[in-house]
Design a protein around this motif. Sequence first.
Motif, mmCIF file in Angstrom:
data_model
loop_
_atom_site.group_PDB
_atom_site.id
_atom_site.type_symbol
_atom_site.label_atom_id
_atom_site.label_comp_id
_atom_site.label_asym_id
_atom_site.label_seq_id
_atom_site.Cartn_x
_atom_site.Cartn_y
_atom_site.Cartn_z
ATOM 1 N N VAL A 17 32.240 23.520 30.541
ATOM 2 C CA VAL A 17 33.247 24.476 31.032
ATOM 3 C C VAL A 17 34.256 24.799 29.929
ATOM 4 N N HIS B 202 36.449 28.566 27.335
ATOM 5 C CA HIS B 202 37.863 28.851 27.087
ATOM 6 C C HIS B 202 37.965 30.043 26.117
ATOM 7 N N THR C 20 38.227 30.065 30.900
ATOM 8 C CA THR C 20 38.611 28.933 31.744
ATOM 9 C C THR C 20 39.721 28.159 31.042
ATOM 10 N N ALA D 252 36.683 24.444 39.091
ATOM 11 C CA ALA D 252 37.116 24.759 37.725
ATOM 12 C C ALA D 252 38.234 25.789 37.770
ATOM 13 N N GLU D 253 39.175 25.641 36.858
ATOM 14 C CA GLU D 253 40.284 26.599 36.772
ATOM 15 C C GLU D 253 39.896 27.787 35.900
ATOM 16 N N TRP D 254 40.224 29.003 36.372
ATOM 17 C CA TRP D 254 40.068 30.130 35.474
ATOM 18 C C TRP D 254 41.184 30.097 34.433
ATOM 19 N N HIS E 114 36.091 37.173 38.136
ATOM 20 C CA HIS E 114 35.895 35.786 38.527
ATOM 21 C C HIS E 114 34.485 35.516 39.048
ATOM 22 N N ARG F 143 32.195 32.619 37.509
ATOM 23 C CA ARG F 143 31.595 31.573 38.341
ATOM 24 C C ARG F 143 30.093 31.482 38.086
ATOM 25 N N LEU G 191 36.214 28.543 41.781
ATOM 26 C CA LEU G 191 37.269 28.802 40.805
ATOM 27 C C LEU G 191 38.632 28.738 41.471
#
Length: 430
Positions: free
Chosen positions: A348, A352, A355, A379-381, A388, A392, A411
């Motif tokens: 993940v 970045h 995310t 998971a954080e966006w 989104h 995902r 998300l």
Amino acid sequence: MSKPGFVADEDRDAVTAMLRAQLEGLPARSPFYADLFAAHGVDAGALESLDDLRKLPFTGKQELRESQAAAPPLGRHAGVDLTEVIRVHASTGTTGTPSWVGVTRRDSEAWTEMVARAFRTMGATREDVVLHGAGLTLFVGGLPIRDAIERIGSTMVPIGTGASEKAVLALETLGITALHATPSYVRYLAEYIRERKGRDPREFGIRKIFVGGEPGGGEPAFRAHVEREWGGKVTEGLGNADMAPVLFGEAPGTDGMRFTGGRHVVVELIDPDTGEPVDPEPGATGELVYTSVDRECCPLVRFRTRDRIVVTGLAHDGAPLIRCVGRTDDMLIVLGVNVFPTAVRDLVQTLHPRTSGVVQIIRPDRGGHRVDPPLRVEAEWGAEPGDHDTLRRDIEDLIRTRLTVPAAVTLVPPGTIARSEMKSQLTRVE
């Protein structure tokens, strides 16, 4: 045939003699080991070579908890009385109830020697000013690290945890060159500086980032993120509360940590399922097992750490280099595939800034390692705007392609998943 302990050839005879003396006297001072050896019908004092260690029984964490419950406070495995102990630490309780770890004066000196050797390997020098952002209480990554940093001659700034405002003040005024903390706190502090102070962490000129206490420092995407945030180079160490705070250290520019415990600890690599020895050759994986050579208070024999490692290569002198990929206790099994939460986090993190890199895996409250598919991941966006639904699907595709298991990703907004100044909780039970 494997060589237990990652011991240099020139040290093997000396370590064997020291370990034989330790084992010969152990039953007389440790009722736990007197009973354990008798139950398995072994004469620990008959050890002729380090390869003979495999004939002795393992020691597990649960056995130590039961030992302390039966004979508080230090347990039936303790080799000395509490009056000989100058300091008490505790394990973090990752796999259950924390247990007490006593340290005698000689034990403390050995710890300081081992940890100082590890930090020198990781790049610490007497010219460094080290901001220590790890716990200074019962955590073995606290006071023993201070002792080692001071032994090296570096300037120690003991901020500890829960004091990020003071950490920023130290960064502003003390000419800090190096940061020591868990990987979680290194990232947390960078976020704190950006979000609370509106500043770029790179402006403080950190050149060295020493991490340990949890897996993460060796994850490529996580490491790259931290180095971009701070502008310094990451090196990591690995240890164990029950044996020694740091036993492996990574030299800058190498592809893994080498054993830095000297003649104090013998390390084995085993298959975690069968308990059979594994040769520490490049590409090998297994669980680390520790035996103390000269420990007074906690003279553990073949202690199963549950740390799962991979041998990434060999140093110039032939010493194995390793990375910790996770704990066997944290491992999940999805459709027969072993999945470590740290591996999910690293995947993940590669997305970045789409995310934030922060994740949690949701697992059922039924115990055991087996998880029904799909693997549930929260998971954080990130800060970068985008679709989104596409993000995902990209995360799910990445997990399916790289880890070969199906995943269902949810998300959530940045900051939703709790941060930690110590160890990140990568799984949540529901």
